[in-house]
Design an enzyme around this catalytic site. Sequence first.
Site, PDB file in Angstrom:
ATOM      1  N   TRP A   1       0.524  -1.373   0.041  1.00 37.04           N
ATOM      2  CA  TRP A   1      -0.295   0.047   0.009  1.00 37.04           C
ATOM      3  C   TRP A   1       0.406   1.319  -0.005  1.00 37.04           C
ATOM      4  O   TRP A   1       0.297   2.383  -0.621  1.00 37.04           O
ATOM      5  CB  TRP A   1      -1.093   0.442   1.238  1.00 37.04           C
ATOM      6  CG  TRP A   1      -1.832   1.514   1.171  1.00 37.04           C
ATOM      7  CD1 TRP A   1      -1.534   2.322   1.803  1.00 37.04           C
ATOM      8  CD2 TRP A   1      -2.504   1.925   0.742  1.00 37.04           C
ATOM      9  NE1 TRP A   1      -2.292   2.812   1.638  1.00 37.04           N
ATOM     10  CE2 TRP A   1      -3.290   2.686   1.381  1.00 37.04           C
ATOM     11  CE3 TRP A   1      -3.604   0.661  -0.184  1.00 37.04           C
ATOM     12  CZ2 TRP A   1      -4.675   3.050   0.467  1.00 37.04           C
ATOM     13  CZ3 TRP A   1      -4.826   1.678  -0.375  1.00 37.04           C
ATOM     14  CH2 TRP A   1      -5.742   2.516  -0.501  1.00 37.04           C
ATOM     15  N   GLU A   2       2.152   1.127   1.020  1.00 31.72           N
ATOM     16  CA  GLU A   2       2.374   2.511   0.718  1.00 31.72           C
ATOM     17  C   GLU A   2       3.875   2.969  -0.360  1.00 31.72           C
ATOM     18  O   GLU A   2       4.491   4.047   0.031  1.00 31.72           O
ATOM     19  CB  GLU A   2       3.542   2.455   2.466  1.00 31.72           C
ATOM     20  CG  GLU A   2       2.659   2.717   3.693  1.00 31.72           C
ATOM     21  CD  GLU A   2       1.806   0.993   3.922  1.00 31.72           C
ATOM     22  OE1 GLU A   2       0.857   1.169   4.149  1.00 31.72           O
ATOM     23  OE2 GLU A   2       2.239   0.099   3.340  1.00 31.72           O
TER      24      GLU A   2
ATOM     25  N   ILE B   1      -0.759 -11.686  -1.256  1.00 28.64           N
ATOM     26  CA  ILE B   1      -1.837 -13.093  -1.390  1.00 28.64           C
ATOM     27  C   ILE B   1      -2.917 -12.881  -1.356  1.00 28.64           C
ATOM     28  O   ILE B   1      -3.131 -12.561   0.327  1.00 28.64           O
ATOM     29  CB  ILE B   1      -0.422 -14.070  -0.500  1.00 28.64           C
ATOM     30  CG1 ILE B   1       0.665 -13.956  -1.099  1.00 28.64           C
ATOM     31  CG2 ILE B   1      -0.912 -15.323  -0.334  1.00 28.64           C
ATOM     32  CD1 ILE B   1       1.769 -15.036  -0.095  1.00 28.64           C
TER      33      ILE B   1
ATOM     34  N   GLU C   1      -8.826 -14.371   1.859  1.00 25.00           N
ATOM     35  CA  GLU C   1     -10.468 -14.528   2.057  1.00 25.00           C
ATOM     36  C   GLU C   1     -11.950 -13.546   2.031  1.00 25.00           C
ATOM     37  O   GLU C   1     -12.728 -13.828   2.202  1.00 25.00           O
ATOM     38  CB  GLU C   1     -10.960 -15.633   3.133  1.00 25.00           C
ATOM     39  CG  GLU C   1     -10.350 -16.579   3.376  1.00 25.00           C
ATOM     40  CD  GLU C   1     -10.680 -17.582   4.786  1.00 25.00           C
ATOM     41  OE1 GLU C   1     -11.001 -16.910   5.092  1.00 25.00           O
ATOM     42  OE2 GLU C   1      -9.853 -18.623   4.548  1.00 25.00           O
ATOM     43  N   THR C   2     -10.999 -11.605   2.426  1.00 25.20           N
ATOM     44  CA  THR C   2     -11.979 -10.957   2.037  1.00 25.20           C
ATOM     45  C   THR C   2     -11.640 -10.400   0.584  1.00 25.20           C
ATOM     46  O   THR C   2     -10.726 -10.485  -0.202  1.00 25.20           O
ATOM     47  CB  THR C   2     -11.526 -10.121   3.245  1.00 25.20           C
ATOM     48  OG1 THR C   2     -10.252  -9.854   3.004  1.00 25.20           O
ATOM     49  CG2 THR C   2     -11.694 -10.815   4.653  1.00 25.20           C
TER      50      THR C   2
ATOM     51  N   HIS D   1     -10.244  -7.679   0.472  1.00 28.64           N
ATOM     52  CA  HIS D   1      -8.997  -6.928   1.356  1.00 28.64           C
ATOM     53  C   HIS D   1      -7.906  -6.728  -0.088  1.00 28.64           C
ATOM     54  O   HIS D   1      -7.155  -5.586  -0.447  1.00 28.64           O
ATOM     55  CB  HIS D   1      -8.653  -6.802   2.149  1.00 28.64           C
ATOM     56  CG  HIS D   1      -7.317  -5.869   3.012  1.00 28.64           C
ATOM     57  ND1 HIS D   1      -7.527  -5.042   3.246  1.00 28.64           N
ATOM     58  CD2 HIS D   1      -5.729  -6.327   3.145  1.00 28.64           C
ATOM     59  CE1 HIS D   1      -6.201  -4.064   3.897  1.00 28.64           C
ATOM     60  NE2 HIS D   1      -5.315  -4.574   2.999  1.00 28.64           N
TER      61      HIS D   1
ATOM     62  N   ARG E   1       7.766 -17.368  -8.498  1.00 30.99           N
ATOM     63  CA  ARG E   1       7.658 -15.938  -9.022  1.00 30.99           C
ATOM     64  C   ARG E   1       8.859 -15.106  -8.654  1.00 30.99           C
ATOM     65  O   ARG E   1       9.670 -14.382  -9.131  1.00 30.99           O
ATOM     66  CB  ARG E   1       6.164 -15.330  -9.632  1.00 30.99           C
ATOM     67  CG  ARG E   1       5.557 -15.580 -10.459  1.00 30.99           C
ATOM     68  CD  ARG E   1       3.969 -15.530 -10.154  1.00 30.99           C
ATOM     69  NE  ARG E   1       3.264 -16.285 -11.137  1.00 30.99           N
ATOM     70  CZ  ARG E   1       2.993 -17.414 -11.199  1.00 30.99           C
ATOM     71  NH1 ARG E   1       2.881 -18.078 -10.045  1.00 30.99           N
ATOM     72  NH2 ARG E   1       2.548 -17.595 -11.722  1.00 30.99           N
TER      73      ARG E   1
END
Length: 299
Positions: A195-196, A220, A223-224, A226, A265
């Site tokens: 995010w930063e 990664i 389950e949400t 986000h 990767r």
Amino acid sequence: MIKSLAFLHSTASAADHQKLASFLAAIGFEPGSTWDEEASQGALFFTPRGGIELIFGAMPFFSEFSVEVTSVDAAYQAAAAWLRADSPSPEALELESLLTPVADTDWKSRYFTVEPVPGHKFSFWAWDATKTDPLKGKPIAVEGDLSAAGMKFAIVVSRWNAVITDRLLEGAIDGLLRSGAQQADIGIVRVPGAWEIPAAARTIAEQGSVDAIITLGCLIRGETAHYEAIYNEVARGIGQSQQETGIPHSFGVLTCETLEQALNRAGIKAGNKGFEAAVAALEMVSLSRKLAQVKASAQ
């Protein structure tokens, strides 16, 4: 199996070495890495394309170095200008003894030879557009070179999922160093998470102290939702920073379903995406410089 190709050419003195390096830079070769040790010194020069050409039959005009150019007349003028600038007495310079006139060949091309240092002769040639396909031997696209020499980079890497991002960072540094970058020209900035990354990249880009920024992170899926929210904003922020500042940003933020995919990767199976992001960054710097030259020459 094969990694690279280089033709080693030895000079008789340090002065000859410096003169040849100056000549190659003046004629348009891309300078690469150098070394200066007690026993020897050296410099690597790149061309957009290279290879080994096997010839059956006589090609008498070729010297040890045969260089294909897009414009033989422009190359001739550059060589002549260098010879005059290098001569302590340009008015007494016997140019014809060092530089042959541009001549035709029997295979629809034009060439000349130049000897900038005694014993070191170069042949420059180009297809004659009046006798063959106008595009033959000429580039049909502007592309960046893979030489990082003289470039400055910033790597913005997240600490979140460090087991992945540390591998990406190692790959990015490896890619830059292998391409001729100097350790002192690589800055590393660590941020808490993906995010930063855009905020840090934007701050660095606005300072104008680097030629390109490499962004590295790892998301990664959980389950949400986000994951999607973070990824969309990270991608948008990095892209917006690149577009508004004009500094190339390469995207090395992984978006994976599982930890196994991320590890693959980051160098386990599917190559190292940090290495690839570094190569993309330096190529975009080279391309930006070439496009600026094209624009300047067109004005």
